[in-house]
Every structure is written in C-alpha cells, then in structure tokens.
Write a protein that holds these residues in place. Structure first.
Motif, short mmCIF file in Angstrom:
data_model
loop_
_atom_site.label_atom_id
_atom_site.label_comp_id
_atom_site.label_asym_id
_atom_site.label_seq_id
_atom_site.Cartn_x
_atom_site.Cartn_y
_atom_site.Cartn_z
N ALA A 1 0.83 -1.20 0.00
CA ALA A 1 0.00 0.00 0.00
C ALA A 1 0.87 1.26 0.00
O ALA A 1 0.56 2.25 -0.68
N ALA A 2 1.98 1.21 0.74
CA ALA A 2 2.89 2.36 0.77
C ALA A 2 3.52 2.58 -0.59
O ALA A 2 3.68 3.72 -1.04
N VAL A 3 3.88 1.49 -1.28
CA VAL A 3 4.47 1.61 -2.62
C VAL A 3 3.46 2.23 -3.57
O VAL A 3 3.79 3.15 -4.34
N ALA A 4 2.22 1.77 -3.52
CA ALA A 4 1.17 2.32 -4.39
C ALA A 4 0.96 3.80 -4.11
O ALA A 4 0.84 4.61 -5.04
N ARG A 5 0.92 4.18 -2.85
CA ARG A 5 0.72 5.59 -2.49
C ARG A 5 1.91 6.44 -2.94
O ARG A 5 1.73 7.55 -3.44
N TYR A 6 3.11 5.93 -2.76
CA TYR A 6 4.30 6.65 -3.21
C TYR A 6 4.21 6.94 -4.70
O TYR A 6 4.47 8.05 -5.15
N ALA B 1 10.98 -7.29 5.85
CA ALA B 1 10.35 -7.48 4.54
C ALA B 1 9.81 -6.15 4.01
O ALA B 1 9.95 -5.85 2.81
N ASP B 2 9.22 -5.34 4.88
CA ASP B 2 8.73 -4.03 4.46
C ASP B 2 9.89 -3.11 4.09
O ASP B 2 9.82 -2.37 3.11
N ALA B 3 10.96 -3.18 4.87
CA ALA B 3 12.15 -2.37 4.56
C ALA B 3 12.71 -2.76 3.21
O ALA B 3 13.04 -1.89 2.39
N ARG B 4 12.79 -4.05 2.96
CA ARG B 4 13.30 -4.54 1.67
C ARG B 4 12.42 -4.05 0.53
O ARG B 4 12.90 -3.63 -0.51
N ARG B 5 11.12 -4.04 0.73
CA ARG B 5 10.19 -3.57 -0.32
C ARG B 5 10.44 -2.09 -0.62
O ARG B 5 10.41 -1.69 -1.78
N MET B 6 10.70 -1.29 0.40
CA MET B 6 11.00 0.13 0.18
C MET B 6 12.32 0.30 -0.57
O MET B 6 12.45 1.16 -1.44
N LEU B 7 13.29 -0.55 -0.25
CA LEU B 7 14.58 -0.49 -0.95
C LEU B 7 14.44 -0.94 -2.41
O LEU B 7 15.12 -0.42 -3.29
N GLU B 8 13.56 -1.90 -2.66
CA GLU B 8 13.28 -2.30 -4.04
C GLU B 8 12.66 -1.15 -4.82
O GLU B 8 13.03 -0.89 -5.97
N LEU B 9 11.72 -0.45 -4.18
CA LEU B 9 11.12 0.72 -4.82
C LEU B 9 12.18 1.78 -5.08
O LEU B 9 12.21 2.39 -6.15
N GLN C 1 1.56 7.16 -6.55
CA GLN C 1 0.53 8.17 -6.79
C GLN C 1 1.08 9.56 -6.52
O GLN C 1 0.91 10.47 -7.33
N LEU C 2 1.72 9.71 -5.37
CA LEU C 2 2.27 11.02 -5.00
C LEU C 2 3.36 11.46 -5.96
O LEU C 2 3.43 12.64 -6.33
N ARG C 3 4.19 10.54 -6.36
CA ARG C 3 5.28 10.89 -7.29
C ARG C 3 4.71 11.34 -8.63
O ARG C 3 5.19 12.31 -9.22
N ARG D 1 1.88 12.76 -9.13
CA ARG D 1 1.20 14.04 -8.96
C ARG D 1 2.15 15.17 -8.63
O ARG D 1 1.96 16.30 -9.06
N HIS D 2 3.20 14.91 -7.87
CA HIS D 2 4.04 15.99 -7.34
C HIS D 2 5.49 15.96 -7.80
O HIS D 2 6.29 16.76 -7.33
N HIS D 3 5.84 15.08 -8.71
CA HIS D 3 7.25 14.93 -9.09
C HIS D 3 7.88 16.23 -9.58
O HIS D 3 9.00 16.55 -9.22
N ALA D 4 7.17 16.98 -10.38
CA ALA D 4 7.75 18.21 -10.94
C ALA D 4 7.73 19.36 -9.94
O ALA D 4 8.48 20.32 -10.08
N GLY D 5 6.89 19.26 -8.92
CA GLY D 5 6.80 20.33 -7.94
C GLY D 5 7.78 20.14 -6.81
O GLY D 5 8.52 19.17 -6.75
N PHE D 6 7.78 21.09 -5.92
CA PHE D 6 8.70 21.03 -4.80
C PHE D 6 7.94 20.91 -3.49
O PHE D 6 8.44 21.29 -2.45
N THR D 7 6.73 20.36 -3.53
CA THR D 7 5.93 20.25 -2.33
C THR D 7 6.30 19.04 -1.48
O THR D 7 6.13 19.06 -0.28
N LEU D 8 6.81 18.00 -2.09
CA LEU D 8 7.20 16.78 -1.38
C LEU D 8 8.59 16.36 -1.81
O LEU D 8 8.94 16.49 -2.98
N ASP D 9 9.35 15.82 -0.89
CA ASP D 9 10.64 15.25 -1.26
C ASP D 9 10.43 13.77 -1.55
O ASP D 9 10.29 12.97 -0.63
#
Length: 108
Positions: free
Chosen positions: A4-9, A43-51, A11-13, A15-23
């Motif tokens: 779910a965190a990967v999917a949300r990331y 396992a969750d940490a590994r998933r974030m590193l894969e992303l 989405q946010l990326r 929407r906001h990749h070109a802007g400077f609202t989120l790092d």
C-alpha cells in the motif's frame, strides 16, 4: 503494509514529481527503510529499498542498500546482482567491492 505504501508513493510521485511540495527522492525512501528495519519489519524495509532501486536505477547507493537487504535476508544471488550493479555505476564503489568479496566473488 508495504504494498500500500508503494502504491501511495507512486501516486504522489506522479502528482508531485515536478513540484517542490514533497521530497520524493532517494533519501526519504532509504530513511524509511532504515526505520522499518529497526522496527523489525525487514520485509517491508526490503520492499521500500526495491522501490528505491526501481525509481533511482542509476544510484549506486540504492543498489548497494538493496544488496545488503537481500544478503541479510539470506538471498545471496540477489545480493550479488545488486552489489555488482553498485560497483558498475561508479566504478570502484568500495563497499560494494567489499560485499562481493565477502560473498566470494572477486568484485569486478
């Protein structure tokens, strides 16, 4: 969870990749993975590193961190692939070379 965190990331990326609202760069994902690992959520940490490695394919740091996560998880073949990639991005990545030697590969 991590999926779910990967999917949300993503989405946010989108929407906001070109802007400077989120790092949405490499470091926040790495920091999140470190925090998850410290909480015993490997396992969750590994998933974030894969992303992170997916989003930043030219980052030796992202490849190296993912390699360490795979090595810790008992996946030496996957670790070797990431360490080798980290070594190729900036030739001579010292930590990647040491990791490859630790896993019984010459490092080149």
């Amino acid at each position: 969870g991590a999926d779910a965190a990967v999917a949300r990331y993503r989405q946010l990326r989108a929407r906001h990749h070109a802007g400077f609202t989120l790092d949405l760069g490499e470091r926040p994902l790495s920091a999140l993975a470190t925090r998850l690992a410290a909480e015993g959520r490997a396992a969750d940490a590994r998933r974030m590193l894969e992303l992170n490695a997916e989003q930043f394919p030219e980052s030796a740091g992202a490849a190296f961190e993912l390699g360490r996560a795979y090595e810790t998880a008992g996946q030496p073949e996957r670790a070797l692939g990431q360490y080798s990639k980290a070594l190729r991005i900036p030739p001579g990545h010292r930590q990647a070379q040491q990791a490859l030697q630790r896993l019984g590969v010459g490092g080149r």
